[in-house]
Design a protein around this motif. Structure first.
Motif, short mmCIF file in Angstrom:
data_model
loop_
_atom_site.label_atom_id
_atom_site.label_comp_id
_atom_site.label_asym_id
_atom_site.label_seq_id
_atom_site.Cartn_x
_atom_site.Cartn_y
_atom_site.Cartn_z
N TYR A 1 -7.14 -12.16 3.99
CA TYR A 1 -7.90 -11.38 4.59
C TYR A 1 -7.08 -9.97 4.44
N ARG A 2 -5.72 -9.94 4.24
CA ARG A 2 -5.22 -8.87 4.10
C ARG A 2 -5.35 -7.96 2.83
N ARG A 33 -8.34 -7.30 1.74
CA ARG A 33 -9.24 -6.29 2.06
C ARG A 33 -9.08 -5.25 2.87
N ARG A 34 -7.97 -5.62 3.53
CA ARG A 34 -7.45 -4.51 4.74
C ARG A 34 -6.59 -3.44 3.79
N TYR A 35 -6.03 -3.81 2.81
CA TYR A 35 -5.09 -3.08 1.60
C TYR A 35 -5.99 -2.14 1.05
N LYS A 87 -8.96 5.03 2.59
CA LYS A 87 -8.97 5.83 3.93
C LYS A 87 -7.91 6.90 3.57
N ARG A 89 -9.11 -1.33 1.92
CA ARG A 89 -9.75 -0.33 3.00
C ARG A 89 -8.58 0.79 3.34
N ASN A 90 -7.33 0.45 3.65
CA ASN A 90 -6.27 1.43 3.94
C ASN A 90 -6.49 2.47 2.92
N THR A 146 0.79 -1.14 -0.11
CA THR A 146 -0.13 -0.17 -0.09
C THR A 146 0.76 1.18 -0.01
#
Length: 580
Positions: free
Chosen positions: A190-191, A193-195, A201, A197-198, A51
């Protein structure tokens, strides 16, 4: 994992595949110096994950002259970042240098028209995969780790960028990162999805500041006007605009305050005791990794001053009983600072500090008393003193501990009265704080023996897996929170059978609700009260208690005790050191 668009699907009016066959246009390479290579290593250490690389590429796309939109596709195989700006002339020496030499570029730290800084982003990008930077009719390619050997990448390796002819003309600029496997999570992780999302933001307010939209995996990330960020908040909130920033604050201290530099997310700060967003109107001076604000940033200092004033105004709308531990600690710090005389006067009447009974008291009330005591936790004896009018402060509460620290600091502006020894004062007042378990239960009188044996049967019927003993203390009972409960004479309020059986029902469930020792640190906060009430009102517990009482009425105590094989213990072989 869903595949994301190839270049042909990604860029409007283009028909090429995401990796067109190309040939090197010349033998020319752009080689970094030894110092630049050292700097590249440093950047790789600073840029934690993919990211960070994508963030740098998106920021460059936002800064591109004429850019109105940046499209991003992120997937386990590759990431694509395409902008519709003016692009870069890679056939010129300046264009090649700006995209290949670390630290080169036209951006300046004092430039508020662009959001990137220093030209260092390319180091983070080439560390994450084989990279193609394509603009107009030429592409600049890197294979930093020499992991690719087919077609485009056959003659490319290391940190040296190489120019290749593109298959056709491309307006704007495309950055393609063909991920190195060890630089990305497993495809099913799952990371991912976190990437995403971050990244959403990260660019949430960039359109409000630059007019450039950012679309990630087909969805716009824009959150609109930051002044509207707390418009629908159920919590006390306020908005304020200054020459330097937009402040949208709400009373959600546990969430922290999200800081955006010129629309780009930087960090979340919790030391203000607030939630919401702050969006600066120019670039803040950031650290190397761009995840915090450097000290000495003049713009942030002005924003900080405005934040403190807005915080004070927002706190005025929050009642004392709604103030969280984070907020109260922030208020104590502000009261002690030399620059917060107004806050000291304003908040002296607010109940910020915790007594041994878990109720709260104000600084004004503390300063009005002759002496005060300190305890670490609501200890037995201390709460009895508070009930008798003494001020005994509980330093297990963060704000109260901070007050004690400041009271011992010669430079602080907060004064508190002299202190007394809580233990000595409790003894002189006749508030006994000792705990003693009776080892030889045969020495108990007939009533005490009956209470104890009934409490043991009751605990068994209620499914409470703790041994029950008899003891002496000022409390009705105590527990270690795990293995035992000790009841005392004060557990029962009447010798009438119906009354004392119900007394023991409540006392045993009270101690069962304690998950930690109720002798050293008895907590009776919201969590405990909820657990205790649930036990008392549970239909199963009420039914078990009613059946046991009816059995006693029908059969008598001795018959019930014999059925449950409840015996008394004598002192021989009984270890009681843990109870002393």
């Amino acid at each position: 994992m869903t595949d994301h668009p190839t270049l042909s699907e990604f860029a409007t009016n283009e028909t090429t595949d995401s990796r067109p066959a190309s040939q090197p246009s010349t033998d020319e390479t752009v080689t970094m110096t030894a110092d630049e290579r050292v700097a590249t290593y440093l950047i790789e250490d600073q840029m934690a994950d993919l990211t960070d690389a994508i963030r740098e590429a998106v920021q460059n796309g936002i800064d591109s002259p004429g850019s109105t939109r940046v499209l991003v596709s992120i997937s386990p195989e590759r990431s694509l970042i395409l902008d519709d700006g003016a692009g870069v002339n890679l056939e010129s020496t300046e264009g090649r240098r700006n995209l290949s030499v670390l630290g080169a570029g036209s951006k300046q730290r004092s430039d508020d028209e662009t959001i990137g800084e220093w030209g260092i982003g390319k180091g983070a990008i080439i560390a994450k995969g084989a990279v193609r930077i394509w603009s107009h009719d030429t592409a600049l390619c890197f294979d930093y780790r020499d992991r690719r050997d087919s077609d485009l990448w056959e003659d490319i390796s290391g940190r040296d960028g190489q120019l290749v002819d593109a298959e056709h003309h491309l307006e704007g600029m495309l950055v393609e990162i063909d991920h190195y496997e060890d630089e990305v999570p497993d495809p099913d992780s799952y990371r991912w999805r976190r990437y995403v999302r971050n990244l959403r933001k990260r660019f949430a307010y960039v359109q409000s500041r630059t007019g450039v939209s950012v679309v990630i995996n087909g969805e716009s990330v824009d959150k609109g006007d930051p002044l509207e960020a707390v418009a629908d908040s159920p919590h006390p909130s306020l908005t304020r605009e200054t020459d330097d920033a937009i402040l949208a604050l709400e009373y959600t201290p546990h969430e922290g305050l999200d800081i955006y530099s010129n629309g780009l997310y930087v960090t979340t700060k919790r030391e203000y005791g607030l939630g919401g967003v702050v969006v600066s109107k120019g670039n803040l001076t950031l650290n190397f990794a761009r995840n915090d604000i450097q000290s000495g940033c003049d713009c942030w200092q002005r924003i900080d001053d405005a934040l403190e004033q807005a915080r004070d105004d927002l706190y005025a709308e929050v009642s004392d009983d709604r103030l969280t531990a984070e907020s109260r600690e922030v208020m104590v710090e502000a009261m002690a600072s030399d620059s917060s005389d107004a806050s000291d006067e304003q908040w002296a009447e607010r109940k910020l500090f915790q007594l041994a009974t878990e109720s709260r008291i104000s600084l004004e009330e503390i300063q009005a008393t002759r002496k005060i005591g300190w305890v670490d936790g609501a200890q037995k004896g201390a709460d009895k003193l508070v009930e008798r009018g003494y001020v005994v402060l509980d330093t297990s509460d963060a704000a109260t501990q901070r007050l004690r620290d400041l009271a011992n600091d010669e430079d602080t502006s907060i004064a508190v009265p002299e202190t007394f020894d809580v233990g000595e004062q409790a003894e002189s007042e006749g508030v006994w704080t000792g705990y003693h378990r009776v080892e030889d239960e045969s020495q108990l009188n007939a009533d005490q023996q009956r209470y104890l044996r009934f409490a043991r049967v009751l605990a068994s019927e209620l499914g409470i897996d703790r041994d029950v003993y008899y003891g002496e203390a000022s409390a009705d009972a105590w527990t270690d929170g795990r293995t035992y409960i000790v009841i005392t004479d004060s557990a029962v309020t009447s010798r009438q059978r119906a009354v004392w059986m119900h007394d023991l029902y409540l006392v045993v469930l009270h101690e069962a609700a304690h998950e930690t020792s109720s002798r050293d640190r008895p907590s009776h906060g919201h969590h405990f009260e909820s657990a205790f009430r649930s036990l008392v009102e549970a239909p199963g517990n009420r039914s078990s208690f009613a059946k046991l009482v009816q059995q006693v009425v029908d059969e008598g105590f001795e018959s019930v005790f014999e059925e449950y094989e409840v015996d008394l213990q004598r002192s021989e072989g009984v270890s009681s050191g843990q109870f002393r």
